[in-house]
Design a protein around this motif. Structure first.
Motif, PDB file in Angstrom:
ATOM      1  N   MET A  74       0.762  -1.259   0.033  1.00  0.00           N
ATOM      2  CA  MET A  74       0.069   0.111  -0.092  1.00  0.00           C
ATOM      3  C   MET A  74       1.059   1.123   0.263  1.00  0.00           C
ATOM      4  O   MET A  74       1.627   1.401   0.908  1.00  0.00           O
ATOM      5  N   ASP A  75       0.698   1.942  -1.051  1.00  0.00           N
ATOM      6  CA  ASP A  75       1.463   3.248  -1.082  1.00  0.00           C
ATOM      7  C   ASP A  75       0.939   4.491  -0.132  1.00  0.00           C
ATOM      8  O   ASP A  75       0.107   4.299   0.416  1.00  0.00           O
ATOM      9  N   ALA A  76       1.762   5.529  -0.311  1.00  0.00           N
ATOM     10  CA  ALA A  76       1.306   6.696   0.873  1.00  0.00           C
ATOM     11  C   ALA A  76       0.192   7.350   0.419  1.00  0.00           C
ATOM     12  O   ALA A  76      -0.729   7.829   1.176  1.00  0.00           O
ATOM     13  N   GLU A  77       0.011   7.386  -0.917  1.00  0.00           N
ATOM     14  CA  GLU A  77      -1.271   8.112  -1.497  1.00  0.00           C
ATOM     15  C   GLU A  77      -2.634   7.399  -1.070  1.00  0.00           C
ATOM     16  O   GLU A  77      -3.471   7.857  -0.607  1.00  0.00           O
ATOM     17  N   GLU A  78      -2.366   5.919  -0.977  1.00  0.00           N
ATOM     18  CA  GLU A  78      -3.587   4.948  -0.680  1.00  0.00           C
ATOM     19  C   GLU A  78      -3.870   5.016   0.779  1.00  0.00           C
ATOM     20  O   GLU A  78      -4.935   5.050   1.247  1.00  0.00           O
ATOM     21  N   ILE A  79      -2.517   5.204   1.487  1.00  0.00           N
ATOM     22  CA  ILE A  79      -3.049   5.211   3.024  1.00  0.00           C
ATOM     23  C   ILE A  79      -3.636   6.503   3.223  1.00  0.00           C
ATOM     24  O   ILE A  79      -4.287   6.760   4.106  1.00  0.00           O
ATOM     25  N   GLU A  98      -8.158  -1.980  12.591  1.00  0.00           N
ATOM     26  CA  GLU A  98      -7.888  -3.004  11.398  1.00  0.00           C
ATOM     27  C   GLU A  98      -7.086  -2.436  10.341  1.00  0.00           C
ATOM     28  O   GLU A  98      -6.111  -3.049   9.697  1.00  0.00           O
ATOM     29  N   PHE A  99      -7.120  -1.050  10.048  1.00  0.00           N
ATOM     30  CA  PHE A  99      -6.671  -0.573   8.820  1.00  0.00           C
ATOM     31  C   PHE A  99      -5.272  -0.441   9.241  1.00  0.00           C
ATOM     32  O   PHE A  99      -4.055  -0.596   8.315  1.00  0.00           O
ATOM     33  N   VAL A 100      -4.833  -0.038  10.510  1.00  0.00           N
ATOM     34  CA  VAL A 100      -3.289   0.254  10.954  1.00  0.00           C
ATOM     35  C   VAL A 100      -2.629  -1.113  10.886  1.00  0.00           C
ATOM     36  O   VAL A 100      -1.523  -1.345  10.407  1.00  0.00           O
ATOM     37  N   VAL A 101      -3.378  -1.873  11.365  1.00  0.00           N
ATOM     38  CA  VAL A 101      -2.668  -3.288  11.113  1.00  0.00           C
ATOM     39  C   VAL A 101      -2.404  -4.011   9.948  1.00  0.00           C
ATOM     40  O   VAL A 101      -1.397  -4.685   9.550  1.00  0.00           O
ATOM     41  N   GLU A 102      -3.336  -3.666   8.937  1.00  0.00           N
ATOM     42  CA  GLU A 102      -3.271  -3.985   7.721  1.00  0.00           C
ATOM     43  C   GLU A 102      -1.799  -3.158   7.078  1.00  0.00           C
ATOM     44  O   GLU A 102      -0.995  -3.662   6.030  1.00  0.00           O
ATOM     45  N   VAL A 103      -1.717  -2.022   7.174  1.00  0.00           N
ATOM     46  CA  VAL A 103      -0.776  -1.250   6.851  1.00  0.00           C
ATOM     47  C   VAL A 103       0.698  -1.648   7.434  1.00  0.00           C
ATOM     48  O   VAL A 103       1.519  -1.665   6.341  1.00  0.00           O
ATOM     49  N   PHE A 104       0.547  -2.346   8.443  1.00  0.00           N
ATOM     50  CA  PHE A 104       1.897  -2.877   9.064  1.00  0.00           C
ATOM     51  C   PHE A 104       2.116  -4.025   8.525  1.00  0.00           C
ATOM     52  O   PHE A 104       3.102  -4.783   8.564  1.00  0.00           O
ATOM     53  N   GLY A 105       0.979  -4.636   7.725  1.00  0.00           N
ATOM     54  CA  GLY A 105       1.213  -6.176   7.274  1.00  0.00           C
ATOM     55  C   GLY A 105       1.321  -7.198   8.253  1.00  0.00           C
ATOM     56  O   GLY A 105       1.862  -8.324   7.932  1.00  0.00           O
ATOM     57  N   LEU A 106       0.720  -7.079   9.455  1.00  0.00           N
ATOM     58  CA  LEU A 106       0.794  -8.154  10.507  1.00  0.00           C
ATOM     59  C   LEU A 106      -0.106  -9.272  10.478  1.00  0.00           C
ATOM     60  O   LEU A 106      -1.383  -8.828  10.209  1.00  0.00           O
TER      61      LEU A 106
END
Length: 236
Positions: free
Chosen positions: A1-6, A94-102
């Motif tokens: 996920m790139d910075a723009e999508e985040i 849930e989104f933060v966990v997704e960003v970190f790929g955990l």
């Protein structure tokens, strides 16, 4: 996920209480009330694992937006079940966990005041940070925690004054009405109870935590802070 999508997803999930940092970039403005995140998540995780170096299966109570969840789950060999009482907070976590790929995190919507803890299974340690003063019966919460784990990392407030207390269930309590400016940072109960210091220690011991190691404490005339590593049996 790139910075723009985040950034796009962050805007969709507003308003944030704390926001988060990823790859050196700070996302979401967050709250101006710094007390809502009283300790840096990485520092709390470091203190947590210093107190419980063998912690593998961890239960987190009150995940909010997942800051502590991520810090705990990034430790190799851990798995984290994180409970949160508000759907909007859970979506951000849930989104933060997704960003970190955990992949070693499970997030679950739950009210700790009505939850059957036995259904969760067994854990090495419970993280209860910034939650216990949001419930009506903190002694019951401690009993439930002790029923599923041998260790508790507790960060909470207690009431410092000896006046204006009521006796309830064998403890001295201060009746408090929730007043956080951000509704998503409040507990699910409007009227809650804070224990005084002797009652806090009594409730911990009555729950089965025979070893209580105070890691930090700030005392004032009313709102006091304490961080403690609590164990049901002394460390050998």
């Amino acid at each position: 996920m790139d910075a723009e999508e985040i950034q796009r997803r962050v805007r969709e999930l507003e308003p944030w209480v704390n926001g988060f940092e990823y790859s050196g970039v700070r996302y979401a403005e967050g709250s101006s009330h710094d007390y809502l995140l009283s300790q840096d998540p990485e520092q709390r995780a470091e203190a947590f694992f210093a107190a419980f170096p063998r912690a593998g299966r961890i239960l987190e109570l009150g995940a909010l937006e997942g800051a502590d969840t991520v810090a705990l789950a990034r430790r190799p060999g851990t798995s984290v079940l994180a409970l949160e009482g508000r759907r909007e907070n859970l979506s951000r976590a849930e989104f933060v966990v997704e960003v970190f790929g955990l992949t070693n995190v499970e997030l679950r919507l739950a009210d700790v005041e009505s939850l059957d803890f036995a259904e969760l299974g067994a854990f090495d340690v419970v993280l209860c940070a910034g939650l216990m003063y949001h419930v009506q019966e903190p002694w019951t919460l401690l009993e439930n925690i002790a029923s599923v784990a041998g260790g508790l990392y507790l960060s909470t407030h207690y009431w410092g004054a000896s006046e204006g207390l009521d006796a309830l269930a064998g403890y001295a309590v201060k009746n408090v009405r929730e007043g956080h400016p951000e509704p998503q940072a409040r507990g699910l109960s409007v009227d809650v109870r804070w224990l005084d210091r002797p009652s806090l220690f009594a409730a911990l011991k009555n729950a089965g935590f025979t070893e209580i190691e105070v890691l930090h404490e700030r005392v004032s005339a009313e709102v006091c802070d304490i961080v403690a590593a609590c164990r049901k049996e002394p460390v050998q």
